[in-house]
Write an enzyme that holds these catalytic residues in place. Structure first.
Site, PDB file in Angstrom:
ATOM      1  N   CYS A 121     -16.682  -9.066   5.528  1.00  0.00           N
ATOM      2  CA  CYS A 121     -15.968  -7.803   5.273  1.00  0.00           C
ATOM      3  C   CYS A 121     -14.721  -8.075   4.453  1.00  0.00           C
ATOM      4  O   CYS A 121     -13.875  -8.886   4.858  1.00  0.00           O
ATOM      5  CB  CYS A 121     -15.549  -7.154   6.579  1.00  0.00           C
ATOM      6  SG  CYS A 121     -16.883  -6.973   7.757  1.00  0.00           S
ATOM      7  N   CYS A 177     -19.634  -5.943   3.407  1.00  0.00           N
ATOM      8  CA  CYS A 177     -18.875  -4.770   3.835  1.00  0.00           C
ATOM      9  C   CYS A 177     -17.561  -4.794   3.080  1.00  0.00           C
ATOM     10  O   CYS A 177     -16.972  -5.877   2.901  1.00  0.00           O
ATOM     11  CB  CYS A 177     -18.621  -4.825   5.343  1.00  0.00           C
ATOM     12  SG  CYS A 177     -17.601  -3.449   5.946  1.00  0.00           S
ATOM     13  N   CYS A 208       0.834  -1.203   0.000  1.00  0.00           N
ATOM     14  CA  CYS A 208       0.000   0.000   0.000  1.00  0.00           C
ATOM     15  C   CYS A 208       0.871   1.257   0.000  1.00  0.00           C
ATOM     16  O   CYS A 208       1.831   1.351   0.761  1.00  0.00           O
ATOM     17  CB  CYS A 208      -0.916  -0.012   1.223  1.00  0.00           C
ATOM     18  SG  CYS A 208      -2.018   1.417   1.278  1.00  0.00           S
ATOM     19  N   CYS A 225     -19.337   2.240   8.425  1.00  0.00           N
ATOM     20  CA  CYS A 225     -18.616   1.545   9.496  1.00  0.00           C
ATOM     21  C   CYS A 225     -17.381   2.390   9.717  1.00  0.00           C
ATOM     22  O   CYS A 225     -16.502   2.439   8.858  1.00  0.00           O
ATOM     23  CB  CYS A 225     -18.250   0.128   9.049  1.00  0.00           C
ATOM     24  SG  CYS A 225     -17.164  -0.720  10.221  1.00  0.00           S
ATOM     25  N   ARG A 265     -18.042  -2.219  17.724  1.00  0.00           N
ATOM     26  CA  ARG A 265     -17.298  -3.463  17.550  1.00  0.00           C
ATOM     27  C   ARG A 265     -16.034  -3.482  18.403  1.00  0.00           C
ATOM     28  O   ARG A 265     -15.206  -2.586  18.326  1.00  0.00           O
ATOM     29  CB  ARG A 265     -16.931  -3.693  16.078  1.00  0.00           C
ATOM     30  CG  ARG A 265     -16.184  -5.026  15.878  1.00  0.00           C
ATOM     31  CD  ARG A 265     -15.953  -5.378  14.427  1.00  0.00           C
ATOM     32  NE  ARG A 265     -17.205  -5.417  13.705  1.00  0.00           N
ATOM     33  CZ  ARG A 265     -17.420  -4.753  12.567  1.00  0.00           C
ATOM     34  NH1 ARG A 265     -16.471  -4.040  12.033  1.00  0.00           N
ATOM     35  NH2 ARG A 265     -18.594  -4.827  11.977  1.00  0.00           N
ATOM     36  N   CYS A 313       0.433   4.790   6.938  1.00  0.00           N
ATOM     37  CA  CYS A 313      -0.197   4.631   8.259  1.00  0.00           C
ATOM     38  C   CYS A 313       0.778   3.902   9.193  1.00  0.00           C
ATOM     39  O   CYS A 313       1.133   2.743   8.934  1.00  0.00           O
ATOM     40  CB  CYS A 313      -1.502   3.857   8.123  1.00  0.00           C
ATOM     41  SG  CYS A 313      -2.563   4.506   6.822  1.00  0.00           S
ATOM     42  N   CYS A 343       0.470   0.142  10.367  1.00  0.00           N
ATOM     43  CA  CYS A 343      -0.014  -0.894   9.451  1.00  0.00           C
ATOM     44  C   CYS A 343       1.085  -1.797   8.898  1.00  0.00           C
ATOM     45  O   CYS A 343       2.148  -1.334   8.476  1.00  0.00           O
ATOM     46  CB  CYS A 343      -0.774  -0.236   8.303  1.00  0.00           C
ATOM     47  SG  CYS A 343      -1.613  -1.441   7.247  1.00  0.00           S
TER      48      CYS A 343
HETATM   49  N1  SAM Z   1      -6.616   0.533   3.110  1.00  0.00           N
HETATM   50  C1  SAM Z   1      -7.887   0.827   3.589  1.00  0.00           C
HETATM   51  C2  SAM Z   1      -7.917   1.928   4.623  1.00  0.00           C
HETATM   52  O1  SAM Z   1      -6.955   2.070   5.337  1.00  0.00           O
HETATM   53  O2  SAM Z   1      -8.919   2.624   4.699  1.00  0.00           O
HETATM   54  C3  SAM Z   1      -8.611  -0.379   4.135  1.00  0.00           C
HETATM   55  C4  SAM Z   1      -7.855  -1.440   4.926  1.00  0.00           C
HETATM   56  S1  SAM Z   1      -7.169  -0.882   6.499  1.00  0.00           S
HETATM   57  C5  SAM Z   1      -6.101  -2.200   6.935  1.00  0.00           C
HETATM   58  C6  SAM Z   1      -8.568  -0.968   7.597  1.00  0.00           C
HETATM   59  C7  SAM Z   1      -8.373  -0.486   9.012  1.00  0.00           C
HETATM   60  O3  SAM Z   1      -7.702  -1.475   9.767  1.00  0.00           O
HETATM   61  C8  SAM Z   1      -7.548   0.756   9.253  1.00  0.00           C
HETATM   62  O4  SAM Z   1      -8.262   1.932   9.050  1.00  0.00           O
HETATM   63  C9  SAM Z   1      -7.174   0.616  10.707  1.00  0.00           C
HETATM   64  O5  SAM Z   1      -8.087   1.297  11.534  1.00  0.00           O
HETATM   65  C10 SAM Z   1      -7.225  -0.890  10.962  1.00  0.00           C
HETATM   66  N2  SAM Z   1      -5.890  -1.423  11.246  1.00  0.00           N
HETATM   67  C11 SAM Z   1      -4.892  -1.588  10.360  1.00  0.00           C
HETATM   68  N3  SAM Z   1      -3.780  -2.077  10.959  1.00  0.00           N
HETATM   69  C12 SAM Z   1      -4.069  -2.201  12.264  1.00  0.00           C
HETATM   70  C13 SAM Z   1      -3.335  -2.650  13.400  1.00  0.00           C
HETATM   71  N4  SAM Z   1      -2.060  -3.022  13.317  1.00  0.00           N
HETATM   72  N5  SAM Z   1      -3.958  -2.683  14.594  1.00  0.00           N
HETATM   73  C14 SAM Z   1      -5.251  -2.283  14.706  1.00  0.00           C
HETATM   74  N6  SAM Z   1      -5.992  -1.851  13.669  1.00  0.00           N
HETATM   75  C15 SAM Z   1      -5.420  -1.794  12.461  1.00  0.00           C
HETATM   76 FE1  SF4 Z   2      -2.768   1.221   3.428  1.00  0.00          FE
HETATM   77 FE2  SF4 Z   2      -2.695   0.046   5.808  1.00  0.00          FE
HETATM   78 FE3  SF4 Z   2      -3.083   2.654   5.637  1.00  0.00          FE
HETATM   79 FE4  SF4 Z   2      -5.036   0.968   4.805  1.00  0.00          FE
HETATM   80  S1  SF4 Z   2      -4.285   1.198   6.901  1.00  0.00           S
HETATM   81  S2  SF4 Z   2      -4.302   2.820   3.772  1.00  0.00           S
HETATM   82  S3  SF4 Z   2      -3.766  -0.692   4.021  1.00  0.00           S
HETATM   83  S4  SF4 Z   2      -1.228   1.561   4.998  1.00  0.00           S
END
Ligand code: SAM
Ligand code: SF4
Ligand code: DTB
Length: 334
Positions: free
Chosen positions: A101, A132, A57, A192, A264, A61, A64
């Site tokens: 989802c 979802c 990606c 959500c 949730r 973030c 992530c």
């Molecule tokens: N890429 C898209 C986005 O970020 O909107 C969708 C997938 S992203 C992995 C979905 C959500 O997963 C993120 O917004 C975040 O809140 C949650 N998430 C991701 N990594 C995480 C982690 N290590 N621990 C807890 N929540 C996490």
């Molecule tokens: Fe990409 Fe992870 Fe951020 Fe979603 S949460 S936009 S998968 S870096």
């Protein structure tokens, strides 16, 4: 009657923080009262998660595993084939899931991927599951196309309070997130939307997140609270874990400020005790992911959740008391 009876959209940050500051048992008691005004507290909504496109990606973030900015060991994959997704959804349905989802590690949805994602949604919907997806940012025409395909919910989190946001991610703004939520709502898709705690933020930041959610034009229909799953190699991966009672407080405040939302107890259950999870359900959580895997990280196994449900007297939302729970008789799917 509690003074929190009707949903409000005019919370101030100070009011939300004052809820966090209540004595713990008073806060949980208030949240439990609100919970009972809108829901049967024995019912828990059951969702299952599948990563339909993992890793690589472009966003940064800091929590992530799937960002290409960090070396986390997660291998990037292509978007799954529709048939493989439907097969996973059918197995999830047979195991008792109510909502399926699908998550993609994208910054935004590209129009070229819209036909395949739409086919996934229609196929999953045809199985009788709620649908979802979480695909990153959306344009209004894309949100409408997903709605036409049969989408019930779009997951798009604000992640944290506005003041902490830039410590977490710099490749997109808070306003970008709000704009996607507007496109989703305008298309008639349920939202959500929640966030993550345990990323080194303060209580004020957690109150800021819940304040932002509670003052949206419409409260989220589903409100996931994720406890950070620490990821090695991600900048926020070695944050000091959040005190478990502070996590429960966050659930309780979410229940009070967004009383009609399905809250949730999302990522992080794998490192929570049964007692902490029980407190979360007491404080108003009424949804969770089941199955041994979230997107890339661990979740409790089904048989542990079966025992927890039995011990707490909980049942899947919408099922009559005493009905058998196929969910808990199946082996783990992943
Ligand atoms: N890429 C898209 C986005 O970020 O909107 C969708 C997938 S992203 C992995 C979905 C959500 O997963 C993120 O917004 C975040 O809140 C949650 N998430 C991701 N990594 C995480 C982690 N290590 N621990 C807890 N929540 C996490
Ligand atoms: Fe990409 Fe992870 Fe951020 Fe979603 S949460 S936009 S998968 S870096
Ligand atoms: C949400 O708020 N939590 C889910 C779902 N929406 C997509 C994702 C949790 C991901 C946890 C980290 C992982 O497994 O990679």
């Amino acid at each position: 009657m509690s003074r929190f009876t009707q949903p409000r959209h005019d919370w101030t940050p100070d009011e939300v923080e004052a809820l966090f500051d209540l004595p713990f048992t008073e806060l949980v008691f208030q949240a439990a009262l609100v919970h009972r005004q809108w829901f049967d507290p024995a019912e828990v909504q059951i969702s299952r998660l599948l990563s339909v496109k993992t890793g690589g990606c472009p966003e940064n973030c800091g929590y992530c595993s799937q960002s290409s900015h960090f070396k986390t060991g997660v291998k990037a994959t292509k978007l799954m084939e529709v048939e493989a997704v439907i097969a996973e959804a059918a197995a999830a349905k047979a195991g008792g899931a109510q909502r399926f989802c699908m998550g993609a590690a994208w910054r935004d949805l590209k129009d070229r991927d819209l036909p395949r994602v739409s086919a996934m949604i229609s196929g999953v919907k045809a199985l009788g599951l709620e649908t979802c997806v979480t695909l990153g940012m959306l344009e209004p025409h894309q949100a409408r196309a997903l709605k036409d395909a049969g989408l019930d919910y779009y997951n798009h989190n604000l992640d944290t309070g506005p003041d902490y946001y830039e410590t977490v991610v710099t490749t997109r703004t808070y306003q970008d997130r709000l704009d996607t939520l507007t496109a989703v709502r305008d298309a008639g898709v349920s939202t959500c939307c929640g966030g993550i705690v345990g990323m080194g933020e303060t209580r004020r930041d957690r109150a800021g997140l819940l304040h932002a959610l509670a003052t949206l034009p419409a409260h989220p229909d589903s409100l996931p609270i994720n406890d950070l799953m620490p990821v090695k190699g991600a900048p926020l991966g070695d944050s000091t874990p959040l005190d478990p009672l502070e996590f429960v407080r966050t659930i309780a405040v979410a229940r009070i400020v967004c009383p009609k939302a399905v809250v949730r107890l999302s990522a992080g259950r794998d490192h929570m005790s049964r007692e902490q999870q029980a407190l979360c359900f007491l404080a108003g959580a009424n949804s969770m992911f089941v199955g041994g895997k979230l997107l890339t990280t661990k979740n409790p196994e089904l048989d542990d959740d079966a025992r927890l449900f039995a011990d707490l007297g909980l049942r899947p939302m919408g099922e009559a008391a005493g009905e058998s729970l196929p969910l808990f008789l199946e082996p783990a799917l992943n």
